[in-house]
Design a protein around this motif. Sequence first.
Motif, mmCIF file in Angstrom:
data_model
loop_
_atom_site.group_PDB
_atom_site.id
_atom_site.type_symbol
_atom_site.label_atom_id
_atom_site.label_comp_id
_atom_site.label_asym_id
_atom_site.label_seq_id
_atom_site.Cartn_x
_atom_site.Cartn_y
_atom_site.Cartn_z
ATOM 1 N N LEU A 1 3.805 -7.085 11.564
ATOM 2 C CA LEU A 1 3.364 -7.407 10.207
ATOM 3 C C LEU A 1 1.914 -7.887 10.228
ATOM 4 O O LEU A 1 1.468 -8.560 9.296
ATOM 5 C CB LEU A 1 4.273 -8.487 9.596
ATOM 6 C CG LEU A 1 5.761 -8.146 9.468
ATOM 7 C CD1 LEU A 1 6.513 -9.308 8.851
ATOM 8 C CD2 LEU A 1 5.965 -6.880 8.639
ATOM 9 N N ASN A 2 1.216 -7.568 11.261
ATOM 10 C CA ASN A 2 -0.154 -8.022 11.439
ATOM 11 C C ASN A 2 -1.100 -7.437 10.390
ATOM 12 O O ASN A 2 -0.826 -6.405 9.782
ATOM 13 C CB ASN A 2 -0.652 -7.674 12.842
ATOM 14 C CG ASN A 2 -0.411 -6.228 13.231
ATOM 15 O OD1 ASN A 2 0.745 -5.812 13.339
ATOM 16 N ND2 ASN A 2 -1.463 -5.467 13.440
ATOM 17 N N GLN A 3 -2.182 -8.157 10.163
ATOM 18 C CA GLN A 3 -3.262 -7.731 9.264
ATOM 19 C C GLN A 3 -2.793 -7.583 7.810
ATOM 20 O O GLN A 3 -3.286 -6.721 7.087
ATOM 21 C CB GLN A 3 -3.900 -6.436 9.775
ATOM 22 C CG GLN A 3 -4.554 -6.601 11.148
ATOM 23 C CD GLN A 3 -4.989 -5.280 11.739
ATOM 24 O OE1 GLN A 3 -4.162 -4.520 12.265
ATOM 25 N NE2 GLN A 3 -6.276 -4.998 11.659
ATOM 26 N N ASN A 4 -1.859 -8.404 7.441
ATOM 27 C CA ASN A 4 -1.463 -8.518 6.033
ATOM 28 C C ASN A 4 -1.931 -9.893 5.553
ATOM 29 O O ASN A 4 -1.192 -10.882 5.622
ATOM 30 C CB ASN A 4 0.060 -8.372 5.879
ATOM 31 C CG ASN A 4 0.527 -6.941 6.038
ATOM 32 O OD1 ASN A 4 0.216 -6.079 5.217
ATOM 33 N ND2 ASN A 4 1.257 -6.684 7.104
ATOM 34 N N ASN B 1 -0.969 -4.045 8.176
ATOM 35 C CA ASN B 1 -2.061 -3.651 7.283
ATOM 36 C C ASN B 1 -1.547 -2.817 6.110
ATOM 37 O O ASN B 1 -2.073 -1.756 5.794
ATOM 38 C CB ASN B 1 -3.129 -2.871 8.069
ATOM 39 C CG ASN B 1 -4.431 -2.733 7.297
ATOM 40 O OD1 ASN B 1 -4.721 -3.533 6.403
ATOM 41 N ND2 ASN B 1 -5.210 -1.724 7.618
ATOM 42 N N ASN B 2 -0.524 -3.334 5.442
ATOM 43 C CA ASN B 2 0.115 -2.567 4.369
ATOM 44 C C ASN B 2 0.180 -3.343 3.061
ATOM 45 O O ASN B 2 0.983 -3.035 2.187
ATOM 46 C CB ASN B 2 1.529 -2.141 4.807
ATOM 47 C CG ASN B 2 2.090 -1.011 3.966
ATOM 48 O OD1 ASN B 2 1.406 -0.028 3.686
ATOM 49 N ND2 ASN B 2 3.331 -1.154 3.528
ATOM 50 N N ASP C 1 15.005 6.000 7.566
ATOM 51 C CA ASP C 1 13.939 6.888 7.089
ATOM 52 C C ASP C 1 13.026 6.222 6.066
ATOM 53 O O ASP C 1 12.202 6.893 5.453
ATOM 54 C CB ASP C 1 14.550 8.164 6.495
ATOM 55 C CG ASP C 1 15.306 8.971 7.530
ATOM 56 O OD1 ASP C 1 14.808 9.080 8.662
ATOM 57 O OD2 ASP C 1 16.398 9.490 7.217
ATOM 58 N N TRP C 2 13.168 4.917 5.875
ATOM 59 C CA TRP C 2 12.240 4.227 4.994
ATOM 60 C C TRP C 2 10.860 4.195 5.655
ATOM 61 O O TRP C 2 10.734 4.282 6.878
ATOM 62 C CB TRP C 2 12.730 2.807 4.720
ATOM 63 C CG TRP C 2 13.982 2.734 3.892
ATOM 64 C CD1 TRP C 2 14.660 3.783 3.325
ATOM 65 C CD2 TRP C 2 14.732 1.561 3.574
ATOM 66 N NE1 TRP C 2 15.765 3.332 2.646
ATOM 67 C CE2 TRP C 2 15.844 1.964 2.784
ATOM 68 C CE3 TRP C 2 14.578 0.208 3.860
ATOM 69 C CZ2 TRP C 2 16.780 1.065 2.285
ATOM 70 C CZ3 TRP C 2 15.512 -0.699 3.373
ATOM 71 C CH2 TRP C 2 16.601 -0.269 2.586
ATOM 72 N N PHE C 3 9.842 4.040 4.829
ATOM 73 C CA PHE C 3 8.472 4.101 5.339
ATOM 74 C C PHE C 3 8.236 3.125 6.488
ATOM 75 O O PHE C 3 8.657 1.975 6.460
ATOM 76 C CB PHE C 3 7.477 3.790 4.217
ATOM 77 C CG PHE C 3 6.066 3.606 4.716
ATOM 78 C CD1 PHE C 3 5.314 4.698 5.102
ATOM 79 C CD2 PHE C 3 5.521 2.335 4.824
ATOM 80 C CE1 PHE C 3 4.023 4.534 5.599
ATOM 81 C CE2 PHE C 3 4.225 2.157 5.307
ATOM 82 C CZ PHE C 3 3.475 3.256 5.689
ATOM 83 N N THR C 4 7.554 3.595 7.508
ATOM 84 C CA THR C 4 7.101 2.760 8.612
ATOM 85 C C THR C 4 5.756 3.276 9.083
ATOM 86 O O THR C 4 5.454 4.471 8.951
ATOM 87 C CB THR C 4 8.096 2.775 9.789
ATOM 88 O OG1 THR C 4 7.559 1.999 10.874
ATOM 89 C CG2 THR C 4 8.344 4.192 10.282
ATOM 90 N N LYS C 5 4.950 2.398 9.625
ATOM 91 C CA LYS C 5 3.673 2.799 10.196
ATOM 92 C C LYS C 5 3.792 3.154 11.674
ATOM 93 O O LYS C 5 2.832 3.556 12.300
ATOM 94 C CB LYS C 5 2.631 1.695 10.008
ATOM 95 C CG LYS C 5 2.150 1.579 8.573
ATOM 96 C CD LYS C 5 0.821 0.865 8.494
ATOM 97 C CE LYS C 5 0.079 1.244 7.231
ATOM 98 N NZ LYS C 5 -1.303 0.709 7.226
ATOM 99 N N THR D 1 0.831 -1.195 0.000
ATOM 100 C CA THR D 1 0.000 0.000 0.000
ATOM 101 C C THR D 1 0.870 1.251 0.000
ATOM 102 O O THR D 1 0.597 2.221 -0.698
ATOM 103 C CB THR D 1 -0.927 0.005 1.229
ATOM 104 O OG1 THR D 1 -1.711 -1.200 1.233
ATOM 105 C CG2 THR D 1 -1.858 1.213 1.196
ATOM 106 N N GLU D 2 1.917 1.213 0.782
ATOM 107 C CA GLU D 2 2.881 2.320 0.783
ATOM 108 C C GLU D 2 4.277 1.751 0.990
ATOM 109 O O GLU D 2 4.484 0.872 1.831
ATOM 110 C CB GLU D 2 2.560 3.345 1.870
ATOM 111 C CG GLU D 2 3.431 4.584 1.796
ATOM 112 C CD GLU D 2 2.906 5.754 2.617
ATOM 113 O OE1 GLU D 2 3.635 6.756 2.708
ATOM 114 O OE2 GLU D 2 1.794 5.653 3.148
ATOM 115 N N TYR D 3 5.232 2.249 0.237
ATOM 116 C CA TYR D 3 6.602 1.735 0.318
ATOM 117 C C TYR D 3 7.620 2.864 0.138
ATOM 118 O O TYR D 3 8.755 2.626 -0.283
ATOM 119 C CB TYR D 3 6.837 0.664 -0.750
ATOM 120 C CG TYR D 3 6.480 1.100 -2.164
ATOM 121 C CD1 TYR D 3 7.391 1.793 -2.962
ATOM 122 C CD2 TYR D 3 5.215 0.841 -2.687
ATOM 123 C CE1 TYR D 3 7.056 2.205 -4.238
ATOM 124 C CE2 TYR D 3 4.874 1.239 -3.965
ATOM 125 C CZ TYR D 3 5.792 1.920 -4.740
ATOM 126 O OH TYR D 3 5.446 2.333 -6.005
#
Length: 207
Positions: free
Chosen positions: A153-156, A131-132, A108-112, A94-96
């Motif tokens: 890594l939940n909800q993937n 959830n990504n 600085d890489w994407f993280t939730k 969804t976002e990377y």
Amino acid sequence: CSCDCKCAQQRDSTIDPMADPTYVFNATGWIVGDLFNMLPEFAQINLANPESPQAQAYLWDLFDPQRNTYDSHKRLARYAMAALYYATSGMSWTEYTDWLSYSVSECDWFTKSSNTVCDPNLRPDNIDLHNNGLQGYIPEELGLISNMWVLQLNQNEGLTGPLPTTIGMWKGASVIDVHGSGLTGTMPTEIGNLDAVADFFVMYNKI
């Protein structure tokens, strides 16, 4: 996502291009680049297939212009994160944003997470991609992030396969959350090595 400006900006974030490689394989894996000699045996074996996510991650590392400036801890952690990216169809997340960018620190890489990917010593310890839209499997190489503190890594629901036994390498892990992610197999006995874990969530899988 809908075709709004935010979506367009996200999809413009691509990994840096790599030059055409010159490389050689043997029966056990890569025989070019110093990273191979840093890897434990299980990770070397995983390189035997040149089409594997691990081989893609190895090739990504091989063309990192700054790879020789990293200490072994940072080098292995970056390789592990790249293996996760390729093993879970990173370009379909969804976002990377900034993942696998040579010009942006892995911190600085994407993280939730509300925290950064790295600890105060700038070493990766917090992978939060819940959830990504991850699809694929959790690679053994994540165990190479030796000071992992939080993995979420939940909800993937697109994830498959087992929880890797190499999570037992995380002596300082506090939170492991993979609930609702379609994992299968048996619970690895190596979780007995996780002395510091306070929260371990695996419900709503087929484990």
